[in-house]
Design a protein around this motif. Structure first.
Motif, PDB file in Angstrom:
ATOM      1  N   VAL A  64      91.843  69.782   8.425  1.00 24.74           N
ATOM      2  CA  VAL A  64      92.138  69.540   9.829  1.00 24.74           C
ATOM      3  C   VAL A  64      93.029  68.304   9.926  1.00 24.74           C
ATOM      4  CG1 VAL A  64      89.917  70.533  10.516  1.00 24.74           C
ATOM      5  CG2 VAL A  64      90.134  68.062  10.329  1.00 24.74           C
ATOM      6  N   ALA A  65      93.769  68.207  11.031  1.00 23.30           N
ATOM      7  CA  ALA A  65      94.702  67.092  11.212  1.00 23.30           C
ATOM      8  C   ALA A  65      94.079  65.926  11.958  1.00 23.30           C
ATOM      9  CB  ALA A  65      95.947  67.570  11.954  1.00 23.30           C
ATOM     10  N   GLU A  66      93.146  66.223  12.868  1.00 25.63           N
ATOM     11  CA  GLU A  66      92.523  65.178  13.684  1.00 25.63           C
ATOM     12  C   GLU A  66      91.076  65.571  13.970  1.00 25.63           C
ATOM     13  OE1 GLU A  66      94.669  64.728  17.339  1.00 25.63           O
ATOM     14  OE2 GLU A  66      96.622  64.497  16.356  1.00 25.63           O
ATOM     15  N   VAL A  67      90.224  64.563  14.174  1.00 23.48           N
ATOM     16  CA  VAL A  67      88.847  64.783  14.619  1.00 23.48           C
ATOM     17  C   VAL A  67      88.631  64.008  15.908  1.00 23.48           C
ATOM     18  CG1 VAL A  67      86.399  64.462  14.097  1.00 23.48           C
ATOM     19  CG2 VAL A  67      87.967  65.147  12.280  1.00 23.48           C
ATOM     20  N   HIS A  68      88.029  64.679  16.893  1.00 20.29           N
ATOM     21  CA  HIS A  68      87.772  64.067  18.192  1.00 20.29           C
ATOM     22  C   HIS A  68      86.314  64.270  18.575  1.00 20.29           C
ATOM     23  CE1 HIS A  68      92.086  63.568  19.141  1.00 20.29           C
ATOM     24  NE2 HIS A  68      92.235  64.688  18.447  1.00 20.29           N
ATOM     25  N   ALA A  69      85.811  63.403  19.438  1.00 22.29           N
ATOM     26  CA  ALA A  69      84.509  63.675  20.046  1.00 22.29           C
ATOM     27  C   ALA A  69      84.584  65.041  20.720  1.00 22.29           C
ATOM     28  CB  ALA A  69      84.167  62.590  21.065  1.00 22.29           C
ATOM     29  N   ASP A  70      83.473  65.753  20.730  1.00 23.10           N
ATOM     30  CA  ASP A  70      83.507  67.123  21.250  1.00 23.10           C
ATOM     31  C   ASP A  70      84.064  67.199  22.670  1.00 23.10           C
ATOM     32  OD1 ASP A  70      82.582  68.157  18.904  1.00 23.10           O
ATOM     33  OD2 ASP A  70      80.614  68.720  19.638  1.00 23.10           O
ATOM     34  N   ASP A  71      83.691  66.237  23.517  1.00 20.94           N
ATOM     35  CA  ASP A  71      84.161  66.304  24.903  1.00 20.94           C
ATOM     36  C   ASP A  71      85.626  65.885  25.044  1.00 20.94           C
ATOM     37  OD1 ASP A  71      83.862  63.591  24.440  1.00 20.94           O
ATOM     38  OD2 ASP A  71      82.540  63.224  26.140  1.00 20.94           O
ATOM     39  N   ALA A  72      86.211  65.342  23.966  1.00 15.22           N
ATOM     40  CA  ALA A  72      87.628  64.957  23.991  1.00 15.22           C
ATOM     41  C   ALA A  72      88.511  65.954  23.254  1.00 15.22           C
ATOM     42  CB  ALA A  72      87.797  63.566  23.374  1.00 15.22           C
ATOM     43  N   LEU A  73      87.885  66.955  22.598  1.00 16.84           N
ATOM     44  CA  LEU A  73      88.654  67.892  21.773  1.00 16.84           C
ATOM     45  C   LEU A  73      89.658  68.689  22.589  1.00 16.84           C
ATOM     46  CD1 LEU A  73      89.265  69.433  19.153  1.00 16.84           C
ATOM     47  CD2 LEU A  73      87.291  70.910  19.664  1.00 16.84           C
TER      48      LEU A  73
END
Length: 268
Positions: free
Chosen positions: A182-191
């Motif tokens: 994956v290229a980026e990881v975000h908090a679920d609510d920010a995905l």
């Protein structure tokens, strides 16, 4: 009846959404047929200039758990069921992966089996912190489909791909980021906000330029350096003949944001 996959096109952004959250968006026969129908519509819209970027996502807490294991249990002939189910899924994945526009996937929750192929056929994969990837195939005596072996090998190399598919050890989002899955990881609510922002920015880009970038990168591993240099030469000359190139250069000189018109590129 609620369609298994939704397609929405607005402002040259196509949103493809897996829509069976109560079943963890498993890839059953209905999902496979819906997938090929949607990707055909998507390809036609792209060729007409109505689509300049694609966002692939899923409703519910899980992106896609993989194949429909309950369906396998319910049949006396798993091989025939697979032989019937796989072709439309493969045709859909090929169409989506080779669209000459950027494809972004936003992945949350479980990602297993064929769901890996669906997510990783995108050009850029964004993950929520809840993402968990698990091969799963060999744990039930099966082998990869939906482009999983191709995508994993391309992204992490043969040894790590085999480790994922042999051991079925789950990888969390941070591990997937470290492995280059994956290229980026975000908090679920920010995905989804992050994915929406990225796909809208890509849709405003120079469509022909992005298509040529995609083709060059996707084909690089199968070419010698000399072959790749020749293709880069051809691509640069083709790009240089476009209105978007003239606009990009002028915008750079004017110190302003470019206003790319974009143009539909032929599907692969």
């Amino acid at each position: 009846m609620t369609p298994p996959i939704l397609l929405d096109i607005q402002d040259t952004v196509a949103r493809v959404t897996l829509n069976r959250p109560e079943q963890a968006n498993v890839l059953d026969e209905a999902m496979g047929q819906a997938f090929i129908d949607v990707t055909r519509q998507l390809a036609q819209a792209q060729q007409a200039g109505a689509v300049r970027a694609v966002l692939l996502a899923a409703r519910g807490p899980h992106f896609c758990a993989g194949g429909d294991i309950r369906g396998f249990v319910a049949t006396d002939d798993i091989a025939t069921l697979l032989d019937r189910t796989i072709p439309p899924l493969h045709a859909a994945i090929h169409t989506l992966a080779t669209l000459p526009v950027p494809v972004v996937s936003a992945v949350n929750g479980s990602l297993g089996g064929g769901g890996i192929g669906v997510a990783l056929c995108a050009d850029i994969v964004l993950a929520g912190e809840s993402m968990k990837l698990r091969g799963g195939y060999s744990a039930i005596g099966l082998s990869p489909d939906v482009g999983v072996s191709w995508a994993l090998t391309r992204l992490v190399g043969p040894m790590r791909a085999k480790h994922i598919l042999f051991t079925n050890q789950p990888l969390n989002a941070a591990q997937c980021l470290a492995a280059g899955l994956v290229a980026e990881v975000h908090a679920d609510d920010a995905l989804m906000p992050a994915a929406e922002a990225l796909v809208r920015a890509l849709a405003r880009g120079a469509t022909g330029s992005l298509a040529r970038v995609k083709t060059l990168v996707d084909q690089a591993a199968s070419h010698s350096l000399q072959q790749q240099l020749a293709l880069e030469h051809l691509g640069m000359v083709a790009s240089g003949s476009t209105a978007d190139a003239r606009e990009g250069v002028q915008a750079f000189m004017d110190k302003r944001a470019p206003r790319f018109a974009g143009a539909p590129e032929p599907s692969a």
